[in-house]
Enzyme design. Sequence first.
Site, PDB file in Angstrom:
ATOM      1  N   ASP A 170       0.855  -1.188   0.000  1.00  0.00           N
ATOM      2  CA  ASP A 170       0.000   0.000   0.000  1.00  0.00           C
ATOM      3  C   ASP A 170       0.886   1.231   0.000  1.00  0.00           C
ATOM      4  OD1 ASP A 170      -2.143   1.974   1.115  1.00  0.00           O
ATOM      5  OD2 ASP A 170      -3.248   0.088   0.992  1.00  0.00           O
ATOM      6  N   HIS A 228      -3.635   6.111   4.139  1.00  0.00           N
ATOM      7  CA  HIS A 228      -4.392   4.961   3.635  1.00  0.00           C
ATOM      8  C   HIS A 228      -3.772   3.646   4.117  1.00  0.00           C
ATOM      9  CE1 HIS A 228      -5.863   2.057   0.554  1.00  0.00           C
ATOM     10  NE2 HIS A 228      -6.914   2.844   0.488  1.00  0.00           N
ATOM     11  N   SER A 400     -11.373  -0.683  -0.104  1.00  0.00           N
ATOM     12  CA  SER A 400     -10.078  -0.662   0.596  1.00  0.00           C
ATOM     13  C   SER A 400     -10.254  -0.966   2.073  1.00  0.00           C
ATOM     14  CB  SER A 400      -9.414   0.711   0.464  1.00  0.00           C
ATOM     15  OG  SER A 400      -8.816   0.883  -0.791  1.00  0.00           O
TER      16      SER A 400
END
Length: 454
Positions: A170, A228, A400
Amino acid sequence: MNNFRAVLGAGLIVAAAGAQAGGRPAEVLAGLSAGRDHVAGEMLVEFRPEASAAARASALRAIGGQLISKVRAASARAGKGDLQRVRVPLAVALNRAVEALSADAAIEFAEPNWIYQHASVSNDPFYVNNQLFGMYGDATTPANAFGSQAGEAWARGNTCQSRPYIGIIDEGVMLNHVDLAPNAGTNPIEAAGAAGVDDDGNGLVDDITGWDFDGGNNSTFDGTTDDHGSHVSGTAAARGGNGVGVAGVCWNARLLSAKFLGRRGGTTANAIASVDYFTDLKNDQGLNIVVTNNSWGGGGFSQGLLDAINRAGNANILFVAAAGNESNNNDASPSYPASYNSDNIISVAAISSTGALASFSNFGATSVDIGAPGVAVNSTIPASSRGQVISSYASYNGTSMATPHVAGAAALYASSHPGATAPQIKAAILTAAVPTPSLNGRVLTNGRLNASGF
């Protein structure tokens, strides 16, 4: 001498009471009636300190009991007699034995040898305050039937005690976040080696907590832009039961970072390098890496990436992937990497707290495997305060966010099933899926994640 007054089934003789026993026999009997788990044919019996050897023997003889071992010796100062484990013939119902011994003057109390399971319940504020629906189950407090059911697994004692590794492919991860730091994993050879040296010979110098394939260095966290990767990490494996923030599905998993998403996204080349990084760590060092979380997508078909995913599969590493956020049918319009047809891929759609398929979520009756919570998911992020990066939390939406619920569940399964292969873990997760109307005909299992179902 006691006067025998009754025969209660299976030849059990009950002695008349000269004095009433202590303990709480009514509650003990209620537990037996409710079917609470206990050791078959075994009781705990505490004798009164003044009871003679003959009186003790008579009490046990009345139920056909035999001494097994002493749990605690008598204490004159405390006014307590011996506490003994006692074997009772299987033909004798324990409720009858409790009644008989509780009526005997030689006995202080008698009860089954209950079996207790370790019960872990999150005391993390977001969980307690009804702000972490993705971790709830229909029998948790708070409850939500459309959560991952992780809370029910914790209550049975499964909190990832064996500490498997989860690879986060990621952005970077704030591994010093207060809720992630206890689960920050390391590359052990590099961690124990000399600074500035490629100790493990993988071509990467000082990749102690992972590697930044976008930046080409060992800095796996570069500030608030790495929100994120930090958010998905918290859902998968924030430390639970610590009274802080949130709890991840797998409370004690170890996290390693392969950062390949930068300010402009990430390339296929760096994605391949990231996948292979974890495969090599497992193959070369034997790290128990059971799953990678892949909350990303885009681009077209890549044989190179597919080959890397298959290499991970050969190393028994699951590749859990987000189905995508375009409201598309992936059966008709594939979304990669989730749509690759590999045995080790689990493709994940997003559902809300009402069990609805999220309006943004991709789906696919054959190409998307399962649904998981992906709307209003609270988790760990870095934030800026007075020029400093601090630990914080935020609510995000997306497939996600659904994906790390499944990655965490894979680690949870691996922890309680040592040696399980990637296909076995995948099969367990998909088989345990709970049928969900909004997902019927929209995902392969027709259902949602059930982390307590295995």
